[in-house]
Design an enzyme around this catalytic site. Sequence first.
Site, PDB file in Angstrom:
ATOM      1  N   SER A 183       0.819  -1.207   0.000  1.00  0.00           N
ATOM      2  CA  SER A 183       0.000   0.000   0.000  1.00  0.00           C
ATOM      3  C   SER A 183       0.853   1.257   0.000  1.00  0.00           C
ATOM      4  O   SER A 183       2.013   1.257   0.429  1.00  0.00           O
ATOM      5  CB  SER A 183      -0.910   0.015   1.231  1.00  0.00           C
ATOM      6  OG  SER A 183      -0.149   0.207   2.415  1.00  0.00           O
ATOM      7  N   GLY A 210       1.577   2.236   3.816  1.00  0.00           N
ATOM      8  CA  GLY A 210       2.596   1.396   4.437  1.00  0.00           C
ATOM      9  C   GLY A 210       3.959   1.584   3.809  1.00  0.00           C
ATOM     10  O   GLY A 210       4.979   1.667   4.499  1.00  0.00           O
ATOM     11  N   GLY A 211       3.984   1.649   2.482  1.00  0.00           N
ATOM     12  CA  GLY A 211       5.260   1.826   1.784  1.00  0.00           C
ATOM     13  C   GLY A 211       5.897   3.168   2.071  1.00  0.00           C
ATOM     14  O   GLY A 211       7.110   3.263   2.262  1.00  0.00           O
ATOM     15  N   GLU A 251       6.897  -0.495  -4.624  1.00  0.00           N
ATOM     16  CA  GLU A 251       5.801  -0.363  -5.579  1.00  0.00           C
ATOM     17  C   GLU A 251       4.551  -0.120  -4.756  1.00  0.00           C
ATOM     18  O   GLU A 251       4.145  -0.978  -3.965  1.00  0.00           O
ATOM     19  CB  GLU A 251       5.668  -1.630  -6.416  1.00  0.00           C
ATOM     20  CG  GLU A 251       4.552  -1.554  -7.433  1.00  0.00           C
ATOM     21  CD  GLU A 251       4.107  -2.918  -7.890  1.00  0.00           C
ATOM     22  OE1 GLU A 251       2.893  -3.211  -7.773  1.00  0.00           O
ATOM     23  OE2 GLU A 251       4.950  -3.704  -8.337  1.00  0.00           O
ATOM     24  N   CYS A 300      -1.807  -4.873  -9.294  1.00  0.00           N
ATOM     25  CA  CYS A 300      -1.243  -3.525  -9.284  1.00  0.00           C
ATOM     26  C   CYS A 300      -1.399  -2.842 -10.638  1.00  0.00           C
ATOM     27  O   CYS A 300      -1.317  -1.619 -10.723  1.00  0.00           O
ATOM     28  CB  CYS A 300       0.223  -3.564  -8.867  1.00  0.00           C
ATOM     29  SG  CYS A 300       1.169  -4.868  -9.666  1.00  0.00           S
ATOM     30  N   GLU A 349      -5.889   5.251  -5.779  1.00  0.00           N
ATOM     31  CA  GLU A 349      -6.175   3.852  -6.049  1.00  0.00           C
ATOM     32  C   GLU A 349      -7.191   3.286  -5.052  1.00  0.00           C
ATOM     33  O   GLU A 349      -7.097   3.505  -3.847  1.00  0.00           O
ATOM     34  CB  GLU A 349      -4.885   3.025  -5.969  1.00  0.00           C
ATOM     35  CG  GLU A 349      -5.097   1.542  -6.245  1.00  0.00           C
ATOM     36  CD  GLU A 349      -3.830   0.720  -6.052  1.00  0.00           C
ATOM     37  OE1 GLU A 349      -3.686  -0.298  -6.744  1.00  0.00           O
ATOM     38  OE2 GLU A 349      -2.982   1.100  -5.217  1.00  0.00           O
TER      39      GLU A 349
END
Length: 507
Positions: free
Chosen positions: A243, A246-247, A266, A303, A392
């Site tokens: 996500s 989180g990323g 990503e 993705c 997204e």
Amino acid sequence: MKDQTFTPHGKHLIAGERIDGDQQFQSSPAHGPAHSFAVGTPDLVDRACRAAEDAFDAFAATSREDRARLLNAIADRIEARADAITLIGTQETGLPEARLQGERGRTTGQLRLFADHILKGDYLDRRHDAALPERQPLPRPDLRMIQRPIGPVAVFGASNFPLAFSTAGGDTAAALAAGCPVVVKGHGAHPGTAEIVADAVAEAIRDTGMPAGIFSLVQGGKRDVGQALVQHPLIKAVGFTGSLAGGRALFDLCAQRPEPIPFFGELGSVNPMFLLPTALAARGADLGAGWAASLTMGAGQFCTNPGIAVVIEGADADAFAHSAAQALSQSGAQVMLTDGIADAYRDGAGRVAGQAGIRDLVTSTCEGRQARPNLFRVTAEDWMGNHALSEEVFGPLGVIVTVRDADQMLQVARSFDGQLTATLHLDDADADLGRRLLPVLERKAGRVLANGFPTGVEVSDTMVHGGPYPASTNFGATSVGTLSIRRFLRPVCFQNIPAAILPADLS
């Protein structure tokens, strides 16, 4: 699939040794039995990272031939567990058998591709400027450059790809091919799948005589486990698929370290499609049905899911929208990867539906771990005036953006954030508009395609699976294809170093 029983042992794998834990967590399968697994801790992370560092010098010095044998051996050991992997994978994720079988083939294919790639040696980018001792006014030394492994790498398993982007997925394959030990943080959505693949990796390491510390798997754990991994001073790079929130949090931790390290994340993409006028008039209904199939593939949990379609308003756009809505309305409920992902999808659909200017074309309700598609329509003015509409929503949700004309289509194209993909649907008569759009889209996406749908990523030398932020945190990298090995290498120049002590690939 054969009737095969697999019961996880539930332990971590640290440098070839199975390690239990004081605390346990239960898996939450879509169907089948739940299993207990040891909970990861920062202490276990430290142990795995130290083992990786202890193994690094010996592993970095191995020949390309030996590392290729390791990669092929891992692929062999995964295939030897094929039925058990499919069984536990379908139970944990709810994905169908055919999807898991195909993903297993992609996983072993990636490993074998990297084995072939490193044997060729092109990735080393070897360069040599011979000494010019007589050059005036100053002599030139002997200079040799080569790409060398960077050190231990952390890899985070992905929720939506339990094989190809997880324990022995693309990040792990690229790092091992480069000569970098790997510490994997298993994803809590599929710990049994992570375990059985980790056992395959450990067996391959033993059978090929490689240092045991080049691979570890730490299961479960709270945020402190992930934080401990990315901030461990012995970790030199991180691979992550997940996500945006989180990323980004992990990326910031990497940047805040006393020694900042690259975070190859990503994170998020809506993968816009631009349907140009002649193509839309010629085959709008077919494009609508094809888009619906791509949107709902795997419950939209890709993705590269094409969540946005941009069309010029009019009868052809209406026909496209009607076709897509009709196909989506006939789509049944699908099981999502986790209860949390299903909840987030419903929240996201509700957020989009509540925005100003949004028209509902297909709406649905579904409870538990199930999901049904949603389709919305909005004008370009409302789209560009509300950034929330471009964020997204992970799942089978699409938005049709209608524009007045070609110039406004270009405005919308420029308004997008970074993307993994962008698509042009066009015929020969659309070439002029295509030429105007392409320079915009190549700045927005890592892969631009024509007359297709972006779901499905070829694993090859030419593939780029990355893009400007927020699609990824490093626009110069890819997480799919052989170019991804470059993330775990760095160039080193050797000046006047005697041939007898140079790395073997330079001597």
